[in-house]
Scaffold this motif. Structure first.
Motif, short mmCIF file in Angstrom:
data_model
loop_
_atom_site.label_atom_id
_atom_site.label_comp_id
_atom_site.label_asym_id
_atom_site.label_seq_id
_atom_site.Cartn_x
_atom_site.Cartn_y
_atom_site.Cartn_z
N ARG A 153 35.71 62.07 52.35
CA ARG A 153 37.07 62.58 52.30
C ARG A 153 38.05 61.47 52.66
O ARG A 153 37.65 60.42 53.17
N VAL A 154 39.32 61.73 52.42
CA VAL A 154 40.36 60.71 52.68
C VAL A 154 40.25 60.19 54.11
O VAL A 154 40.27 58.98 54.35
N GLN A 155 40.10 61.11 55.08
CA GLN A 155 40.04 60.67 56.48
C GLN A 155 38.85 59.73 56.71
O GLN A 155 38.99 58.71 57.38
N LEU A 196 39.60 56.39 55.31
CA LEU A 196 40.53 55.62 56.16
C LEU A 196 39.81 55.02 57.35
O LEU A 196 40.10 53.91 57.78
N LEU A 205 44.86 56.08 63.48
CA LEU A 205 44.84 56.83 62.22
C LEU A 205 46.15 57.60 61.99
O LEU A 205 46.78 57.45 60.94
N ALA A 206 46.56 58.38 63.00
CA ALA A 206 47.75 59.23 62.84
C ALA A 206 48.97 58.37 62.53
O ALA A 206 49.78 58.70 61.66
N ALA A 252 48.73 56.95 59.01
CA ALA A 252 48.90 58.04 58.04
C ALA A 252 50.36 58.44 57.94
O ALA A 252 50.87 58.72 56.85
N ALA A 304 49.43 61.78 55.71
CA ALA A 304 48.85 62.72 56.68
C ALA A 304 48.39 64.04 56.05
O ALA A 304 47.35 64.57 56.41
N LEU A 334 44.54 64.14 54.44
CA LEU A 334 43.34 63.71 55.15
C LEU A 334 42.08 64.48 54.80
O LEU A 334 40.98 63.93 54.79
N ARG A 335 42.20 65.78 54.51
CA ARG A 335 41.01 66.60 54.24
C ARG A 335 40.62 66.56 52.77
O ARG A 335 39.65 67.20 52.37
N VAL A 368 46.38 55.59 50.21
CA VAL A 368 45.19 55.73 51.06
C VAL A 368 44.46 54.39 51.14
O VAL A 368 44.01 53.98 52.21
N ARG A 416 43.59 52.37 54.45
CA ARG A 416 42.22 51.99 54.80
C ARG A 416 42.15 50.50 55.14
O ARG A 416 41.52 50.09 56.11
#
Lengths: 206, 227
Positions: free
Chosen positions: A92-94, A97, A107-108, A111, A117, A120-121, A135, A139
């Motif tokens: 997934r995106v998160q 990253l 991260l936050a 994002a 933000a 992320l899912r 993204v 990363r």
């Protein structure tokens, strides 16, 4: 000098390469298609081995044919944003990253800067081109790179997405944390984003 | 029905051992064939695929020559470990594994070749060593192909007949897997009812394998489709 590059490599029939030095901030490399811009970034990142020359970034020698230095890509700390994003499709995106992240707590922050933000899912295949680009930039930033390589980060985006991505790059540039080398063939982009513009001319190659 | 269970159990033991034993070998071969370039690659490719095209009886006979007490492998096993695989379920598993190998290599090779190597490059620039890139990018993306290879291999292994009967004969309780039991029942006057039962079990096993493989591939392929 942030970038001190003098390399060439064989790509099929042709020889591609360049020689330049550039200071801090955002340096734009422009040149016609087929001038070897992506090959040049690959050589700086350690993904393509030059047949001669040297690559020094921020005073650190990453490649030197004469001295026998060839730092493997994972130790070069290049934040490489590929033209085709190259997000990992099974994460997934998160997770994308965080793949190379040294400090997950950032991260936050990253994002938010890149306005990703809400993504992320999501799975990479559900992202638009502009989202995937941002993204990919995030990363690269989270891996705490010593320098950034951006390969046509704005190509094939519609005007609105292009503006989004351009702002994201400006924010990163203005943070002045790391030197950036960006490849494009769009002169307007180059003039708006670049602290300096270097033209790769295939006929001047060493 | 009570005579069925030991046969099914033996078949699964032989097939499972064959498939799991062949897995690392098949994976290594698939990787080499997918990623390396070297002289003699065509030869290796041909050698791997040989059991697919050679009559199984010939494969069984070659195994018999190799594993016989005087054969090159049999001599080592006998002298070094006091082991003989002849007329044993282990021999049946070797025969089934050799026959399953080409199919497993094919499935895994295709899935490894389908992984975009530029994703590995991306992982490297993000600080991953070559091995971490393989483990976290290549392997997960090739997983559906590896699952498919396991199921294909198992299906092939539990259906193996020619090489097994030639190599380790048809010993009830030791080497007599489902196909060999069906063959034995066919030879016996009045064995038709048993043939029917055994054949039904065979079909059921194969169906289960197919359903499981489908589920595995779907689960592994959440984000991607490699095959």
């Amino acid at each position: 000098m942030s970038f001190d590059v003098d390399v060439s490599a064989r790509r099929g029939e042709a020889v591609v390469g360049a020689r330049f030095v550039a200071g801090d901030g955002l340096t734009v490399l422009v040149g016609a298609s087929g001038a070897g811009k992506t090959s040049l970034l690959d050589m700086i990142a350690g993904l393509l081995r030059p047949m001669r020359g040297h690559v020094r970034v921020g005073g650190r020698t990453l490649f030197d044919a004469d001295a026998g230095v060839d730092v493997p890509p994972e130790q070069r700390r290049a934040g490489y944003v590929f033209q085709d994003a190259r997000l990992f499709p099974h994460r997934r995106v998160q997770a994308n990253l965080l793949y190379g992240a040294r400090d997950a707590a950032r991260l936050a922050d990253v994002a938010a800067t890149l306005d990703i933000a809400p993504l992320l899912r999501r799975w990479p295949r559900t992202l638009s081109g502009g989202e995937a680009r941002r993204v990919a930039i995030g990363r690269a930033l989270l891996s705490e790179p010593a320098f950034l390589l951006l390969d046509e980060p704005l190509s094939s985006l519609d005007p609105a997405r292009r503006e989004e991505a351009m702002r994201a790059i400006e924010r990163v540039r203005d943070a002045r944390a790391v030197p950036i080398l960006m490849v494009t063939h769009d002169m307007r982009e180059a003039e708006r984003l670049g602290d300096r513009v270097i033209t790769i001319d295939p006929s001047l190659r060493a | 029905m009570s005579e069925l269970l030991p046969i099914v159990r033996l078949t699964l033991l032989v097939g499972g051992t064959a498939t799991l034993g062949a897995l690392p070998i098949a994976f290594a071969l698939a990787w080499v064939l997918a990623r390396w370039r070297f002289p003699g690659k065509v030869l290796l490719d041909g050698l791997v695929h040989l059991p697919l095209v050679v009559p199984p009886v010939v494969t069984g006979w070659v195994l018999l020559l190799a594993f016989a007490p005087t054969g090159p492998i049999g001599r080592v096993l006998e002298a070094g470990f006091g082991i003989s695989v002849l007329f044993r379920w282990t021999g049946a598993a070797i025969a089934a594994g050799v026959m399953a190998l080409p199919l497993m290599v094919r499935a895994m090779r295709l899935s490894i070749e389908a992984v975009d190597r530029r994703l590995e490059q991306a992982a490297r620039t993000l600080g991953a060593t070559r091995w971490r890139a393989y483990a976290t990018v290549t392997l997960p993306l090739a997983a559906p192909g590896i699952a498919a290879a396991l199921v294909l291999g198992l299906a092939r292994a539990i259906g193996e007949f020619g090489a097994t009967i030639t190599f380790v004969s048809n010993v009830p309780g030791e080497t007599q897997t489902l196909p060999l039991a069906i063959y034995a029942a066919l030879q016996r006057p009045g064995g038709e009812a048993e043939v029917w039962r055994l054949a039904a079990v065979s079909v059921a096993l194969s169906l289960v394998a197919l359903v499981v493989s489908e589920a595995l591939v779907r689960r592994a392929g959440r984000g991607v489709h490699v095959l």
